[in-house]
Design a protein around this motif. Structure first.
Motif, PDB file in Angstrom:
ATOM      1  N   VAL A   1     -73.126 -84.034 -10.900  1.00  0.00           N
ATOM      2  CA  VAL A   1     -72.326 -83.057 -10.714  1.00  0.00           C
ATOM      3  C   VAL A   1     -72.178 -83.176  -9.043  1.00  0.00           C
ATOM      4  O   VAL A   1     -71.775 -84.029  -8.348  1.00  0.00           O
ATOM      5  N   SER A   2     -70.747 -82.574  -8.974  1.00  0.00           N
ATOM      6  CA  SER A   2     -69.871 -82.949  -7.896  1.00  0.00           C
ATOM      7  C   SER A   2     -70.465 -82.007  -6.398  1.00  0.00           C
ATOM      8  O   SER A   2     -71.944 -80.898  -6.570  1.00  0.00           O
ATOM      9  N   PRO A   3     -70.342 -83.088  -5.346  1.00  0.00           N
ATOM     10  CA  PRO A   3     -70.681 -82.603  -4.302  1.00  0.00           C
ATOM     11  C   PRO A   3     -70.693 -81.070  -3.772  1.00  0.00           C
ATOM     12  O   PRO A   3     -71.042 -80.379  -2.819  1.00  0.00           O
TER      13      PRO A   3
ATOM     14  N   TYR B   1     -60.801 -83.089 -13.535  1.00  0.00           N
ATOM     15  CA  TYR B   1     -62.558 -83.042 -12.669  1.00  0.00           C
ATOM     16  C   TYR B   1     -63.439 -82.697 -13.651  1.00  0.00           C
ATOM     17  O   TYR B   1     -63.226 -81.904 -14.113  1.00  0.00           O
ATOM     18  N   LEU B   2     -64.742 -83.077 -13.629  1.00  0.00           N
ATOM     19  CA  LEU B   2     -66.082 -83.186 -14.700  1.00  0.00           C
ATOM     20  C   LEU B   2     -66.486 -81.759 -13.766  1.00  0.00           C
ATOM     21  O   LEU B   2     -65.955 -80.923 -14.182  1.00  0.00           O
TER      22      LEU B   2
ATOM     23  N   SER C   1     -63.440 -85.541 -16.330  1.00  0.00           N
ATOM     24  CA  SER C   1     -63.649 -85.473 -17.324  1.00  0.00           C
ATOM     25  C   SER C   1     -63.546 -86.072 -18.745  1.00  0.00           C
ATOM     26  O   SER C   1     -64.241 -85.981 -20.003  1.00  0.00           O
ATOM     27  N   ASN C   2     -62.805 -87.353 -18.867  1.00  0.00           N
ATOM     28  CA  ASN C   2     -61.808 -87.139 -19.912  1.00  0.00           C
ATOM     29  C   ASN C   2     -61.816 -89.146 -19.878  1.00  0.00           C
ATOM     30  O   ASN C   2     -62.189 -89.685 -20.761  1.00  0.00           O
ATOM     31  N   ALA C   3     -63.012 -89.640 -19.265  1.00  0.00           N
ATOM     32  CA  ALA C   3     -62.714 -91.060 -19.384  1.00  0.00           C
ATOM     33  C   ALA C   3     -64.765 -92.155 -19.412  1.00  0.00           C
ATOM     34  O   ALA C   3     -64.446 -92.645 -20.036  1.00  0.00           O
TER      35      ALA C   3
ATOM     36  N   SER D   1     -70.046 -86.836 -22.217  1.00  0.00           N
ATOM     37  CA  SER D   1     -68.566 -87.929 -20.997  1.00  0.00           C
ATOM     38  C   SER D   1     -68.164 -86.843 -19.955  1.00  0.00           C
ATOM     39  O   SER D   1     -67.502 -87.195 -19.059  1.00  0.00           O
ATOM     40  N   ARG D   2     -69.007 -85.820 -19.462  1.00  0.00           N
ATOM     41  CA  ARG D   2     -69.289 -85.124 -18.402  1.00  0.00           C
ATOM     42  C   ARG D   2     -70.500 -85.382 -18.021  1.00  0.00           C
ATOM     43  O   ARG D   2     -70.869 -85.105 -16.695  1.00  0.00           O
ATOM     44  N   ARG D   3     -71.540 -86.342 -18.345  1.00  0.00           N
ATOM     45  CA  ARG D   3     -72.333 -87.049 -17.607  1.00  0.00           C
ATOM     46  C   ARG D   3     -72.432 -87.851 -16.660  1.00  0.00           C
ATOM     47  O   ARG D   3     -73.190 -87.907 -15.844  1.00  0.00           O
ATOM     48  N   LEU D   4     -71.245 -88.604 -16.689  1.00  0.00           N
ATOM     49  CA  LEU D   4     -70.752 -89.607 -15.477  1.00  0.00           C
ATOM     50  C   LEU D   4     -70.039 -89.086 -14.419  1.00  0.00           C
ATOM     51  O   LEU D   4     -69.162 -88.623 -14.938  1.00  0.00           O
TER      52      LEU D   4
END
Length: 363
Positions: free
Chosen positions: A6-8, A131-132, A315-317, A19-22
Motif C-alpha cells: 500500500v502507499s505510505p 502509480y499503484l 502499476s504496470n511493472a 500487477s498491483r500487489r507489488l
C-alpha cells in the motif's frame, strides 16, 4: 505470505490484481559530507549529475538502471553522493546549481518541494507516472520503496542474543550493546514510538512528544547518529556499533559481497524514496526525460530484480518482476508492518526537523 502492499500516502487497503500487489522498497534532513562538484566549465546539456546515497546499492542501481537509461537517451550520467537540502538551497540561492537529479527520502522531498528548491514535474514528459496508489506530487516523484529493520552481525550475535523487535532494541539491559540510528527525524520518530510500544497501525498521527521521550531513553546508548546510508553497514562491519536501524536491500547487497551482516525485519518500517530535479538546472528537459525512464516498467522491474529488498511503485511493472522477488515482500496488512506516512511528514517535517536537530546537539 500475501504480497499486498500500500502507499505510505494513504491508509492501508488490499490491492487486487497481481500487477498491483507489488508495492515496496530499498532514506534526512541535512546529510553530512555531501558530494560537491568543483567549479569548472559549464557542463554540457547532454550530461546529468545524479546525487544518491552511495555505497554498494548505488553502484548496483547505477549499473542496472541509471547507465542503461543514460545510454538510451544519449546522455552522460555522473554519480555524486550525499543529498543535502542545505547544500541544494545554497546552490539555488547562488544561482550555481551543480546537481540535476537527487534521490531523497519522503521528508526531504517534501521539504525541498515546499521550499521551492526543486522543479515542478513536467507530466507532459513524465508520462510513466502511473502509480499503484501513490498520488502524483507537484515537484517530486516516487521512485521505489524500501523497508528497514534491526541490523546485527550474525557471527557475533546468535539468535536470542540480538534485539529482534523495536521494544527489544530499546531494552539495553536484556540486549546490551552500542546502538546506531539515523541522524534525521523521519523514520527515527517512527521507530522510537514502536520501541515505546506503539502498534504499527496506531503510529499516525505521530505523538511527537512521546517519540522524543522515547529517544531520551535510548540516546545514551547510541554510539553513532548515522549520516550516510552506507555507514549503516560499515559501522557494524568495523564493530563500532552492535545494533542499528538499516535497510533490507543494503543488507542483501552486503551479504552478496561476503560481509557478515543480517537484519531482523519481522517488524519492518516501509518508506518511499523519491527523486526530484534541482531548481534552476541547465538540464531540465533531459532530467524530466530521465525521470520518465526511471518509471518505465522495464526499469522499475530491473531495479527490484537486481536490488532485492526494494519494490516498485508503478502499476504496470509487476509482470516483469521475478516471482521469487514478489514472494519476498512484506505483507502490508500484517499487524507487524508499519508504513511511513509521507502525508503526515508533508504537514509536519518543517516543524519537527529543527526540534530534532536541536535535540541531537543537547545532552
Amino acid at each position: 505470505m500475501s504480497n499486498d502492499f500500500v502507499s505510505p500516502c494513504r491508509s492501508a487497503r488490499r490491492l487486487s490484481s497481481p500487477s498491483r500487489r507489488l508495492f515496496l522498497a530499498g532514506a534526512a534532513s541535512a546529510i553530512a559530507a555531501p558530494a560537491i562538484l568543483r567549479p569548472g566549465p559549464a557542463r554540457a546539456e547532454d550530461s546529468l549529475v545524479f546525487v544518491g546515497w552511495g555505497g554498494t546499492a548505488q553502484k548496483l542501481y547505477d549499473e542496472a538502471v541509471l547507465q542503461p537509461i543514460a545510454k538510451k537517451l544519449g546522455i552522460k550520467l555522473i554519480n555524486a553522493y550525499g543529498p543535502d537540502l542545505a547544500k541544494l538551497k545554497a546552490q539555488v540561492m547562488a544561482g550555481k546549481v551543480e546537481w540535476d537529479i537527487m534521490s531523497l527520502t519522503g521528508a526531504m522531498a517534501v521539504g525541498a518541494e515546499r521550499d521551492k528548491l526543486v522543479e515542478p514535474i513536467d507530466y507532459s514528459i513524465v508520462t510513466n507516472a502511473q502509480y499503484l496508489t501513490l498520488t502524483k506530487r507537484e515537484a517530486c516523484m516516487p521512485w521505489y520503496l524500501y523497508w528497514g529493520g534491526i541490523g546485527y552481525d550474525p557471527k557475533r550475535f546468535a539468535p536470542g542474543k540480538f534485539p529482534a523487535t523495536w521494544p527489544e532494541f530499546w531494552d539495553v539491559k536484556k540486549f546490551p550493546g552500542r546502538r546506531g540510528l539515523r541522524n534525521r527525524p523521519d523514520e527515527i520518530l517512527e521507530v522510537a514510538l514502536l520501541g515505546d510500544g506503539v502498534a504499527p497501525k496506531d503510529l499516525y498521527p505521530l505523538d511527537v512528544d512521546r517519540a522524543f521521550k522515547s529517544l531520551d531513553k535510548i540516546k545514551p546508548h547510541v554510539a553513532h547518529w548515522i549520516a550516510q546510508t552506507q555507514q549503516t553497514i560499515s559501522l557494524i562491519q568495523s564493530r563500532e556499533i552492535d545494533f542499528n536501524y538499516l535497510y533490507k536491500g543494503r543488507v542483501l547487497s552486503a551479504q552478496a559481497e561476503g560481509i557478515s551482516i543480517d537484519v531482523a525485519d519481522e517488524y519492518p518500517l516501509i518508506s518511499t524514496t523519491l527523486v526530484a530535479v534541482a531548481k534552476g538546472t541547465r538540464n531540465k528537459t533531459n532530467s524530466m526525460r530521465f525521470l520518465n525512464e526511471m518509471l518505465s516498467p522495464e526499469m522499475q522491474a530491473a531495479f527490484v530484480n537486481n536490488l532485492e529488498g526494494n519494490g516498485i511503485v508503478t502499476s504496470n511493472a509487476g509482470p516483469l518482476v521475478k516471482p521469487e522477488i514478489l514472494k519476498s515482500l512484506p505483507d502490508v496488512n500484517s499487524p507487524k508492518v508499519a508504513v511511513n506516512n509521507d502525508d503526515w511528514w508533508a504537514d509536519n517535517y518543517l516543524k519537527v526537523a529543527p526540534r530534532f536537530k536541536e535535540w541531537l546537539l543537547t545532552g
